[in-house]
Structure formats: C-alpha cells, structure tokens
Scaffold this motif. Structure first.
Motif, PDB file in Angstrom:
ATOM      1  N   LEU A 145      26.458  36.719  52.788  1.00  0.00           N
ATOM      2  CA  LEU A 145      25.908  35.412  52.435  1.00  0.00           C
ATOM      3  C   LEU A 145      25.985  35.249  50.923  1.00  0.00           C
ATOM      4  CD1 LEU A 145      22.745  35.401  54.746  1.00  0.00           C
ATOM      5  CD2 LEU A 145      24.959  34.297  55.162  1.00  0.00           C
ATOM      6  N   GLU A 146      26.502  34.093  50.486  1.00  0.00           N
ATOM      7  CA  GLU A 146      26.699  33.891  49.053  1.00  0.00           C
ATOM      8  C   GLU A 146      25.479  33.223  48.413  1.00  0.00           C
ATOM      9  OE1 GLU A 146      30.535  32.274  48.040  1.00  0.00           O
ATOM     10  OE2 GLU A 146      29.965  31.931  45.948  1.00  0.00           O
ATOM     11  N   THR A 147      25.159  33.667  47.209  1.00  0.00           N
ATOM     12  CA  THR A 147      24.108  33.033  46.409  1.00  0.00           C
ATOM     13  C   THR A 147      24.624  31.662  45.966  1.00  0.00           C
ATOM     14  OG1 THR A 147      24.976  33.961  44.353  1.00  0.00           O
ATOM     15  CG2 THR A 147      23.300  35.254  45.487  1.00  0.00           C
ATOM     16  N   MET A 148      23.862  30.615  46.161  1.00  0.00           N
ATOM     17  CA  MET A 148      24.341  29.264  45.883  1.00  0.00           C
ATOM     18  C   MET A 148      23.677  28.646  44.647  1.00  0.00           C
ATOM     19  SD  MET A 148      26.583  29.283  48.200  1.00  0.00           S
ATOM     20  CE  MET A 148      27.280  27.670  47.887  1.00  0.00           C
ATOM     21  N   ALA A 149      24.306  27.584  44.131  1.00  0.00           N
ATOM     22  CA  ALA A 149      23.810  26.941  42.910  1.00  0.00           C
ATOM     23  C   ALA A 149      22.595  26.052  43.177  1.00  0.00           C
ATOM     24  CB  ALA A 149      24.928  26.118  42.267  1.00  0.00           C
ATOM     25  N   ILE A 155      21.018  25.628  50.651  1.00  0.00           N
ATOM     26  CA  ILE A 155      20.035  26.701  50.712  1.00  0.00           C
ATOM     27  C   ILE A 155      20.687  27.981  50.163  1.00  0.00           C
ATOM     28  CG2 ILE A 155      18.723  25.698  52.625  1.00  0.00           C
ATOM     29  CD1 ILE A 155      20.123  27.844  54.432  1.00  0.00           C
ATOM     30  N   GLY A 156      19.870  28.986  49.880  1.00  0.00           N
ATOM     31  CA  GLY A 156      20.417  30.217  49.306  1.00  0.00           C
ATOM     32  C   GLY A 156      20.489  30.166  47.799  1.00  0.00           C
ATOM     33  N   ARG A 157      19.699  29.282  47.175  1.00  0.00           N
ATOM     34  CA  ARG A 157      19.684  29.183  45.717  1.00  0.00           C
ATOM     35  C   ARG A 157      18.901  30.327  45.083  1.00  0.00           C
ATOM     36  NH1 ARG A 157      16.294  27.151  41.736  1.00  0.00           N
ATOM     37  NH2 ARG A 157      14.758  26.620  43.323  1.00  0.00           N
ATOM     38  N   THR A 158      17.874  30.771  45.770  1.00  0.00           N
ATOM     39  CA  THR A 158      17.067  31.870  45.224  1.00  0.00           C
ATOM     40  C   THR A 158      17.254  33.136  46.068  1.00  0.00           C
ATOM     41  OG1 THR A 158      15.164  31.309  46.594  1.00  0.00           O
ATOM     42  CG2 THR A 158      15.284  30.259  44.427  1.00  0.00           C
ATOM     43  N   GLY A 188      19.463  29.012  37.909  1.00  0.00           N
ATOM     44  CA  GLY A 188      18.370  29.298  36.977  1.00  0.00           C
ATOM     45  C   GLY A 188      18.254  30.743  36.521  1.00  0.00           C
ATOM     46  N   TYR A 189      19.085  31.649  37.052  1.00  0.00           N
ATOM     47  CA  TYR A 189      19.010  33.055  36.646  1.00  0.00           C
ATOM     48  C   TYR A 189      19.743  33.262  35.304  1.00  0.00           C
ATOM     49  CZ  TYR A 189      17.336  34.018  41.374  1.00  0.00           C
ATOM     50  OH  TYR A 189      16.598  34.031  42.531  1.00  0.00           O
ATOM     51  N   ASP A 190      19.321  34.293  34.579  1.00  0.00           N
ATOM     52  CA  ASP A 190      19.878  34.559  33.248  1.00  0.00           C
ATOM     53  C   ASP A 190      20.938  35.659  33.321  1.00  0.00           C
ATOM     54  OD1 ASP A 190      20.400  34.955  30.601  1.00  0.00           O
ATOM     55  OD2 ASP A 190      18.362  35.606  30.060  1.00  0.00           O
ATOM     56  N   VAL A 191      22.199  35.240  33.400  1.00  0.00           N
ATOM     57  CA  VAL A 191      23.286  36.212  33.556  1.00  0.00           C
ATOM     58  C   VAL A 191      23.422  37.114  32.319  1.00  0.00           C
ATOM     59  CG1 VAL A 191      25.777  36.492  34.042  1.00  0.00           C
ATOM     60  CG2 VAL A 191      24.490  34.669  35.170  1.00  0.00           C
ATOM     61  N   SER A 192      22.935  36.635  31.160  1.00  0.00           N
ATOM     62  CA  SER A 192      23.031  37.459  29.935  1.00  0.00           C
ATOM     63  C   SER A 192      22.140  38.702  30.043  1.00  0.00           C
ATOM     64  CB  SER A 192      22.672  36.637  28.694  1.00  0.00           C
ATOM     65  OG  SER A 192      21.275  36.435  28.623  1.00  0.00           O
ATOM     66  N   ASP A 193      21.159  38.652  30.956  1.00  0.00           N
ATOM     67  CA  ASP A 193      20.337  39.827  31.241  1.00  0.00           C
ATOM     68  C   ASP A 193      20.693  40.308  32.652  1.00  0.00           C
ATOM     69  OD1 ASP A 193      18.374  41.782  31.502  1.00  0.00           O
ATOM     70  OD2 ASP A 193      16.784  40.328  31.944  1.00  0.00           O
ATOM     71  N   PHE A 194      21.929  40.797  32.803  1.00  0.00           N
ATOM     72  CA  PHE A 194      22.426  41.138  34.144  1.00  0.00           C
ATOM     73  C   PHE A 194      21.629  42.277  34.777  1.00  0.00           C
ATOM     74  CE2 PHE A 194      25.718  42.460  37.311  1.00  0.00           C
ATOM     75  CZ  PHE A 194      25.803  41.252  37.972  1.00  0.00           C
ATOM     76  N   ASP A 195      21.163  43.204  33.955  1.00  0.00           N
ATOM     77  CA  ASP A 195      20.327  44.272  34.505  1.00  0.00           C
ATOM     78  C   ASP A 195      19.027  43.708  35.070  1.00  0.00           C
ATOM     79  OD1 ASP A 195      21.154  47.013  34.734  1.00  0.00           O
ATOM     80  OD2 ASP A 195      21.606  46.940  32.582  1.00  0.00           O
TER      81      ASP A 195
END
Ligand code: FE
Ligand code: FE
Ligand code: ZN
Length: 290
Positions: A145-149, A155-158, A188-195
């Motif tokens: 299942l893919e995480t969606m925008a 659905i699947g945004r969070t 809304g997630y911060d990819v710059s803090d991937f960890d």
C-alpha cells in the motif's frame, strides 16, 4: 544503492524491453505497469517475454524482488459508493496479482484509493473490505500500500490511516508498504529529517513492512496535499535530502524507484541515478537534458 525507475512495458519486447530500458539507465531495480495504467486491457503474460526478462535480470545480478509492479490507478479499493466499481476493483486486482506472480515479481504497489463523496473512515472501511474480498493472494506476491499525498479524497495520507487498514486485513503477511517521498512531503512529513520519518513509520506501522521507496522530489511545499512529482533537486525537498534518504542504512536493502517527470522528451533517469550513485549534484543538469 538499489536504484531504479519507472520504465515502459510495450510491444515488441514487453517486460524484456522494460529490463533493457532500466539497464540502459544504470539501474539495478525497475517498476512497470502490466499495461496502460488508466485502463484494464491486458495482454497475456505468456506474450510478455518473461524468460528473456528473467535471464537478463539474472545476468545482471538483479533479484526479482527488485522488479516492482504498479497496479493501475483506475483501481479504487476505497470506493464504497458504487458497488460495481468495488467489484471491478476486486476482480481486476485479483487478476493483477495473478499476473504479478506469473511474471515472477514479488511486490505489487497499490494506491489505497479515494473515498469520493463519503468520508475518510468510510473509505478506509471500503478499502479493508475490498482487500479482504481477495480470496487467493499468490504465494510469493505482496501487496504494498502506497503512502499518499492526500489530494482530493485520497486515503493513506498518514501512517495512522495505513496502519488502520493493515491492522484489519485477514492475510496480514501478504501486505507491505511503499513510501513515496513526494507524497509524504505533500502529506506534511519532513523528508529532510528522514530518520525521524522512519522512527515514526516504525512506531506506527513497523519498519519491517516497508518494502519499496518511491524517490521523487515535489513541486509543492510540505503539507500542500497536491502530488506533483519533480526531478531530483528541482523541487522543494532538494537533492541533498533525497540523497540522504537513499543512503540511509536502515533502508539499504530496499529498492528506491524514481517516478520523476521526463525533461522535454527525454527520460531523466540515467542522470538522476548517476548523481545519486556519485553523491554529486550538478546544478542545471535538467537544462542540459532538454
Ligand atoms: Fe503510485
Ligand atoms: Fe509513487
Ligand atoms: Zn504521485
């Protein structure tokens, strides 16, 4: 680094042509649709040059786990409004799983869908019902299942929404997750803090369920809920952040697939893969490609 991209699957060489295309970019992974993503017309797998494709994969030391299949986006497992649409989704998904198995691929990426005119909770329940209506999932295939925008009524945004779906599935061992960096940025997630993202993913879903990464930059700012992919370094996430994500040792074993747009008429993948492998970004690369 296991890097690949979305490739064509067309006449006359079909899947063999897909592998050849991926190899021409310096990729050691790939993703393809089994036909046009917007319709359900499909050619028999027996005509898709599978033995030749497998031989090429083996010759180049690429395991079949790194050949990803993407389900067509016309499948909407979360549609509870029109029963015939849900029926079509179920039937087509079952046949797509069969094709994935016949091709010899493992991971089938699926969008959880859109609730259309209802509400997220109803959409989530519909998605669970659709997936639990799949009686036979072939032995070696896994639905990711893919995480969606969160565009429109997706659905699947969070991670919480995906976790809720995953929790209610009958055959839990047949499922995984595909994390799309453009989508999570737009969600809304911060990819710059991937960890930090991986920590949260692990806490809510479980990192062992992560099976595929879609590595894309985004044309929109974090939280925009838009879903428009940008070439690496040409969006709001930026090359350095995407490079750090691709290099993260916690996801070293997972294929990262580029779904970035063509630059004019030219595929960007050879250049993007080369920059990721070298770790060096060339300012203005996309201008030279035009
Ligand atoms: Fe997708
Ligand atoms: Fe994606
Ligand atoms: Zn997307």
């Amino acid at each position: 680094m296991i890097l690949g991209c979305h490739v064509k699957m067309t006449s006359p060489l079909f899947v063999e042509g897909s592998v050849r295309e991926a190899l021409s970019y310096g990729a050691n992974a790939l993703m393809l649709y089994t036909g046009a993503p917007q319709n359900t017309k499909r050619r028999p797998v027996s005509e898709m040059h599978i033995p030749e494709a497998k031989a090429l994969m083996a010759e180049n030391g690429i395991p079949m786990e790194h050949m990803i299949i993407h389900a067509p986006y016309l499948i909407n497992p979360a549609n509870s409004v029109r029963p015939e649409v849900m029926e079509l989704a179920k039937e087509f998904l079952a046949s797509e799983l069969q094709r994935t198995a016949e091709i010899g691929a493992v991971n089938l990426v699926l969008h959880p869908g859109s609730y259309t005119v209802t509400d997220p909770e109803t959409g989530i329940r519909a998605c669970i019902e659709t997936l639990n209506g799949l009686h036979e999932i072939p032995e070696n295939t896994v639905i990711c299942l893919e995480t969606m925008a969160g565009k429109g009524s997706e659905i699947g945004r969070t991670f919480e929404e995906l976790a809720e779906i995953l929790e209610h599935l009958d055959q839990k061992e047949k499922y995984g997750v595909c994390l799309d960096t453009c989508h999570i940025n737009d969600a809304g997630y911060d990819v710059s803090d991937f960890d930090g993202v991986l920590d949260e993913f692990d806490r809510i879903i479980g990192l062992k369920l992560l099976r595929v990464i879609h590595l894309n930059d985004s044309k929109n700012i974090r939280g925009a809920r838009k879903d428009r992919h940008a070439n690496l370094g040409c969006g709001t996430i930026g090359f350095e952040n995407l490079l750090k994500a691709a290099q993260n040792p916690r996801v070293q074993h997972i294929a990262k697939i580029l779904e970035t747009p063509y630059v004019g008429d030219n595929p960007p993948y050879a250049k993007e893969i080369a920059m990721l492998r070298s770790g060096i970004y060339e300012e203005g690369w996309e201008e030279h490609l035009k």
